[in-house]
Design an enzyme around this catalytic site. Structure first.
Site, PDB file in Angstrom:
ATOM      1  N   LYS A   1      55.330  49.609 -20.600  1.00 53.88           N
ATOM      2  CA  LYS A   1      54.826  50.322 -18.936  1.00 53.88           C
ATOM      3  C   LYS A   1      54.579  49.275 -18.163  1.00 53.88           C
ATOM      4  CE  LYS A   1      50.494  51.149 -16.734  1.00 53.88           C
ATOM      5  NZ  LYS A   1      49.323  51.744 -16.577  1.00 53.88           N
TER       6      LYS A   1
ATOM      7  N   ASP B   1      53.781  56.522 -17.513  1.00 56.16           N
ATOM      8  CA  ASP B   1      51.603  56.014 -17.602  1.00 56.16           C
ATOM      9  C   ASP B   1      51.697  57.972 -18.235  1.00 56.16           C
ATOM     10  OD1 ASP B   1      51.940  57.906 -15.067  1.00 56.16           O
ATOM     11  OD2 ASP B   1      51.649  56.194 -14.128  1.00 56.16           O
TER      12      ASP B   1
END
Ligand code: SF4
Length: 211
Positions: free
Chosen positions: A122, A140
């Site tokens: 991420k 996320d």
């Protein structure tokens, strides 16, 4: 184009009208600052990170200064972001990695970014998408929740969700799409109480249909 890919394009167009300037909330001026901010953002809010980074970047304005920092001093500055011992080790280690392995410049490739402490997929995608204009699907908690509700992925695992969206989303809109979905998740499609009656993509949403 598959049905899901077509749906993603429609959702993109609607969200683009709603959030024309979707960008990361993490305040930064360069790839080094975003790398540090995104490591600090694990399990806390962007606001909390933005409260500590001005002092951190004033004291340690670049990777060489941060890699030589006293860990206790760094811990004191970043304490409000939580998990401060691990995060202090990670940002100092990441700064050292940037200096020692990449000549002081934050790298652009996924593999190189993943070699830095505290940088997961991420975080690497945030850096690649926002600093280097690379295609990046940023998964996320907000993004995962919203794309699942919209029926764009049925997966739970972030890596699989990323794969699903990469397969549906043209490269040139991946970062933009990620940020718009993220903002939508913060503002309207919240975890506890999605505001479906106010949601402009409700006609495309699987969650609402099944509700
Ligand atoms: S209709 Fe409801 S569940 Fe679907 S995206 Fe909008 S807010 Fe989220």
């Amino acid at each position: 184009m598959t049905e899901r890919a077509d749906k993603l394009q429609k959702i993109y167009k609607v969200l683009k009208g709603l959030y024309p300037k979707a960008a990361t909330f993490l305040v930064h001026r360069n790839p080094y600052e975003l790398m540090v901010a995104v490591i600090l953002s694990a399990r806390t809010t962007d606001d909390q990170v933005n409260r500590v980074t001005p002092k951190l970047f004033k004291d340690y304005p670049n990777p060489p200064s941060l890699m030589k920092a006293d860990v206790k001093k760094v811990e004191r500055i970043i304490f409000p972001t939580g998990f401060y011992k691990t995060k202090a080790r990670n940002i100092i280690g990441a700064a050292a990695g940037v200096v020692e392995k990449f000549g002081g410049t934050v790298p652009q490739s996924m593999t190189e970014l993943l070699s830095l402490p505290g940088v997961g997929r991420k975080s690497a995608n945030v850096i690649r998408g926002h600093c280097f204009d690379k295609p990046a699907v940023i998964v996320d908690t907000h993004f995962s929740r919203v794309v699942r509700r919209l029926g764009l992925s049925g997966e739970e695992d972030p890596g699989r969700i990323e794969k699903d969206i990469v397969s549906l989303c043209p490269e040139d809109i991946q970062t933009d799409f990620s940020m718009m979905v993220n903002i939508h998740g913060r503002r309207i499609c919240t975890a506890r109480k999605p505001d479906c009656s106010r949601c402009p993509v409700s006609s495309l949403c699987s969650f609402l249909c099944n509700d």
